[in-house]
Design an enzyme around this catalytic site. Structure first.
Site, PDB file in Angstrom:
ATOM      1  N   ASP A   1     -22.962 -67.328   3.486  1.00  0.00           N
ATOM      2  CA  ASP A   1     -23.907 -67.663   2.413  1.00  0.00           C
ATOM      3  C   ASP A   1     -24.544 -69.047   2.582  1.00  0.00           C
ATOM      4  O   ASP A   1     -25.390 -69.433   1.765  1.00  0.00           O
ATOM      5  CB  ASP A   1     -23.214 -67.578   1.040  1.00  0.00           C
ATOM      6  CG  ASP A   1     -23.040 -66.132   0.583  1.00  0.00           C
ATOM      7  OD1 ASP A   1     -23.542 -65.222   1.261  1.00  0.00           O
ATOM      8  OD2 ASP A   1     -22.392 -65.919  -0.464  1.00  0.00           O
TER       9      ASP A   1
ATOM     10  N   LYS B   1     -21.269 -68.460  -9.065  1.00  0.00           N
ATOM     11  CA  LYS B   1     -21.781 -67.106  -9.340  1.00  0.00           C
ATOM     12  C   LYS B   1     -20.785 -66.049  -8.873  1.00  0.00           C
ATOM     13  O   LYS B   1     -20.431 -65.133  -9.622  1.00  0.00           O
ATOM     14  CB  LYS B   1     -23.122 -66.896  -8.628  1.00  0.00           C
ATOM     15  CG  LYS B   1     -23.591 -65.451  -8.603  1.00  0.00           C
ATOM     16  CD  LYS B   1     -24.892 -65.275  -7.854  1.00  0.00           C
ATOM     17  CE  LYS B   1     -24.754 -65.025  -6.379  1.00  0.00           C
ATOM     18  NZ  LYS B   1     -24.401 -63.646  -5.979  1.00  0.00           N
TER      19      LYS B   1
HETATM   20  C1  UD1 Z   1     -19.092 -61.427  -1.103  1.00  0.00           C
HETATM   21  C2  UD1 Z   1     -20.070 -62.334  -1.778  1.00  0.00           C
HETATM   22  C3  UD1 Z   1     -21.272 -62.571  -0.883  1.00  0.00           C
HETATM   23  C4  UD1 Z   1     -20.819 -63.082   0.464  1.00  0.00           C
HETATM   24  C5  UD1 Z   1     -19.749 -62.162   1.062  1.00  0.00           C
HETATM   25  C6  UD1 Z   1     -19.147 -62.701   2.350  1.00  0.00           C
HETATM   26  C7  UD1 Z   1     -19.742 -61.814  -4.121  1.00  0.00           C
HETATM   27  C8  UD1 Z   1     -20.339 -61.248  -5.371  1.00  0.00           C
HETATM   28  N1  UD1 Z   1     -20.504 -61.725  -3.035  1.00  0.00           N
HETATM   29  O1  UD1 Z   1     -19.765 -60.183  -0.901  1.00  0.00           O
HETATM   30  O2  UD1 Z   1     -22.125 -63.531  -1.503  1.00  0.00           O
HETATM   31  O3  UD1 Z   1     -21.932 -63.105   1.337  1.00  0.00           O
HETATM   32  O4  UD1 Z   1     -18.676 -61.993   0.126  1.00  0.00           O
HETATM   33  O5  UD1 Z   1     -18.574 -63.950   2.132  1.00  0.00           O
HETATM   34  O6  UD1 Z   1     -18.658 -62.368  -4.119  1.00  0.00           O
HETATM   35  N2  UD1 Z   1     -17.397 -54.368   4.439  1.00  0.00           N
HETATM   36  C9  UD1 Z   1     -17.086 -53.106   4.909  1.00  0.00           C
HETATM   37  N3  UD1 Z   1     -16.479 -52.230   4.059  1.00  0.00           N
HETATM   38  C10 UD1 Z   1     -16.170 -52.554   2.781  1.00  0.00           C
HETATM   39  C11 UD1 Z   1     -16.493 -53.846   2.309  1.00  0.00           C
HETATM   40  C12 UD1 Z   1     -17.115 -54.740   3.164  1.00  0.00           C
HETATM   41  O7  UD1 Z   1     -17.348 -52.781   6.056  1.00  0.00           O
HETATM   42  O8  UD1 Z   1     -15.620 -51.722   2.070  1.00  0.00           O
HETATM   43  C13 UD1 Z   1     -18.058 -55.325   5.356  1.00  0.00           C
HETATM   44  C14 UD1 Z   1     -19.459 -55.671   4.880  1.00  0.00           C
HETATM   45  O9  UD1 Z   1     -20.411 -54.723   5.305  1.00  0.00           O
HETATM   46  C15 UD1 Z   1     -19.666 -57.015   5.524  1.00  0.00           C
HETATM   47  C16 UD1 Z   1     -18.264 -57.647   5.471  1.00  0.00           C
HETATM   48  O10 UD1 Z   1     -17.366 -56.555   5.314  1.00  0.00           O
HETATM   49  O11 UD1 Z   1     -20.052 -56.868   6.863  1.00  0.00           O
HETATM   50  C17 UD1 Z   1     -18.073 -58.654   4.366  1.00  0.00           C
HETATM   51  O12 UD1 Z   1     -18.229 -58.051   3.127  1.00  0.00           O
HETATM   52  P1  UD1 Z   1     -17.444 -58.540   1.831  1.00  0.00           P
HETATM   53  O13 UD1 Z   1     -16.529 -59.670   2.181  1.00  0.00           O
HETATM   54  O14 UD1 Z   1     -16.881 -57.351   1.161  1.00  0.00           O
HETATM   55  O15 UD1 Z   1     -18.649 -59.123   0.970  1.00  0.00           O
HETATM   56  P2  UD1 Z   1     -18.937 -58.860  -0.547  1.00  0.00           P
HETATM   57  O16 UD1 Z   1     -17.684 -58.838  -1.345  1.00  0.00           O
HETATM   58  O17 UD1 Z   1     -19.904 -57.731  -0.668  1.00  0.00           O
END
Ligand code: UD1
Length: 421
Positions: free
Chosen positions: A308, A22
């Site tokens: 996850d 996904k």
């Molecule tokens: C992706 C996955 C999700 C998984 C996550 C962590 C997809 C569609 N989703 O989510 O299933 O749980 O990776 O493996 O691929 N953060 C910030 N600022 C930002 C971006 C992120 O502070 O601009 C923080 C988030 O709040 C969180 C952490 O970084 O605490 C991880 O987020 P991120 O790796 O970006 O997860 P997603 O890409 O949203």
């Protein structure tokens, strides 16, 4: 609203086919916006999140056609005539924010609503924004939307992420494929879905090196072409179904499973007393006798233990011999399954980002409520380990990330049915 009824189960046996990822598909689909030519994805999973991304791309004017019952997604960014990603679609799924980088790169502007998705934490977009700003974009937040423009086109830049965010890495890499010059992205996420995205972009003509390591280098090109790309195996679906025989006993083969996708998870299974072996067609997981051992788990970016799989692992550890400590380092509000598991007789204490699970001998079935995608499947797993019946409500969360969940579990002998209201 549909529910899932699970009955406590004996040992499982048989095979479960694992779908395409996904999370890979949700970044590969927006990559179609980078080109005028068609992008075809094979091995796509059949999920409501994929339908949401389809709606979003179609709302921008892209063509998206599901073939072979959704296992093939044929897309074309040729007709894109809008750069406005509307709140009504974006609010359903955080991964909608992955259209930002491609739209900005190809059209020089984008208006993307701040996303929604599972309520597992604050999940801001600052890292995405800083990266794109370093490449020359001007971005402001107005009325709930990110308004981004880059009149002279994106320029390659040196960017270092403060945290190895998966989504920020994907948005920046996609944007950089069409930027002028070279982008060097440090502290990039190393998840297999990032490598899969880069493989697909290379098939489209992008010049990218270093994906899978903390430094990715992207040499911008003038245009990208079409391609056909198979979506990588879903390591989270894989890990989830690996836990079914771990919880119920028996032996199950996961077709398409690969150790390299779930290595840190396999280490924890091994410590818990579950055996995992490679077969010609995937992986076999077996649990012979007795209770599993308690193990401590800390979630980390890849190659560490995936956030996850934390909820599902907790379901296993509820009946372990001894006390396990689970530390959640990625999302601050990701223990919403703990009170539901407690309703089933689990003994769990949550303090901030740490959950302490004192193993009990037997869980008991109960009505429970799914609170997010991975939490919902953890309740099904716990239900299989419990005595009596467990009714999991709000299963629409589950439909976002698990295709044919009832068929896959019942195919190996689990007592599970969907109750349609
Ligand atoms: C992706 C996955 C999700 C998984 C996550 C962590 C997809 C569609 N989703 O989510 O299933 O749980 O990776 O493996 O691929 N953060 C910030 N600022 C930002 C971006 C992120 O502070 O601009 C923080 C988030 O709040 C969180 C952490 O970084 O605490 C991880 O987020 P991120 O790796 O970006 O997860 P997603 O890409 O949203």
């Amino acid at each position: 609203m549909d529910s899932i009824l699970v009955k406590g189960n004996g040992p499982l046996s048989g095979q479960i086919p694992i779908a395409g990822a996904k999370n890979a598909c949700l970044t590969l689909m927006p990559a179609a916006l980078l080109s005028e030519e068609p992008l075809t994805l094979t091995n796509a999973p059949r999920l409501s999140d994929i339908k949401t991304m389809t709606q979003l791309l179609q709302s921008l004017g892209a063509e998206v056609t599901a073939l072979q019952d959704g296992q093939v997604q044929a897309m074309s960014g040729h007709g894109v005539n809008s750069t406005h990603a509307d709140y009504d679609i974006v609010r359903k799924m955080r991964a909608s924010n992955l259209v930002l980088g491609p739209l900005l790169a190809r059209f020089g502007e984008a208006e993307v609503s701040l996303p929604g998705g599972c309520a597992i934490g604050a999940r801001p977009m600052d890292l995405h924004i800083h990266g794109l700003e370093a490449m020359g974009a001007e971005i402001e937040l107005k009325d709930g939307y990110l308004h981004a423009k880059v009149p002279g086109g994106l320029k390659g830049a040196k960017i270092e992420l403060a945290f190895a965010s998966v989504g920020a890495t994907e948005n920046i890499v996609m944007a950089a494929t069409l930027a002028k010059g070279t982008t060097v992205l440090k502290n990039a996420a190393r998840e297999p879905e990032i490598v899969d995205l880069c493989d697909c972009l290379r098939r489209m003509g992008a010049q990218i090196e270093g994906d899978g390591s903390p430094t990715i280098t992207i040499q911008g090109v003038d245009r990208l072409n079409g391609a056909t790309h198979p979506v990588v195996t879903d390591r989270i679906e894989l890990g989830t179904y690996m836990l079914a025989p771990a919880i119920c006993g028996g032996e199950v083969e996961l077709l398409g499973g690969r150790i390299d996708l779930v290595a840190s998870f396999c280490e924890k299974l091994d410590a818990a007393g579950i055996s995992v072996s490679e077969t010609k067609n995937g992986l076999t997981v077996a649990r012979k006798n007795g209770r599993v051992n308690a193990v401590d788990v800390t979630t980390e970016p890849f190659p560490g233990f995936p956030t996850d799989l934390q909820a599902q692992m907790m379901a296993l550890l509820c009946t372990a011999e001894g006390t396990s400590v689970l530390e959640e380092k990625i999302f601050e509000n990701r223990f919403m399954h703990a009170p539901e598991l407690t309703r089933m007789g689990a003994n769990i204490e949550v303090h901030g980002g740490t959950a302490t699970v004192h193993g009990v001998e037997q869980l008991k079935g109960a009505p429970v409520m799914a609170t997010d995608l991975r939490a919902s499947v953890s309740l099904i797993l716990a239900g299989l380990a419990a005595e009596g019946e467990t009714l999991v409500s709000r299963v629409y969360h589950l439909d976002r990330g698990y295709e044919q969940v009832v068929r896959k579990f019942s195919g190996v002998g689990a007592h599970i049915e969907r109750i349609t209201s």
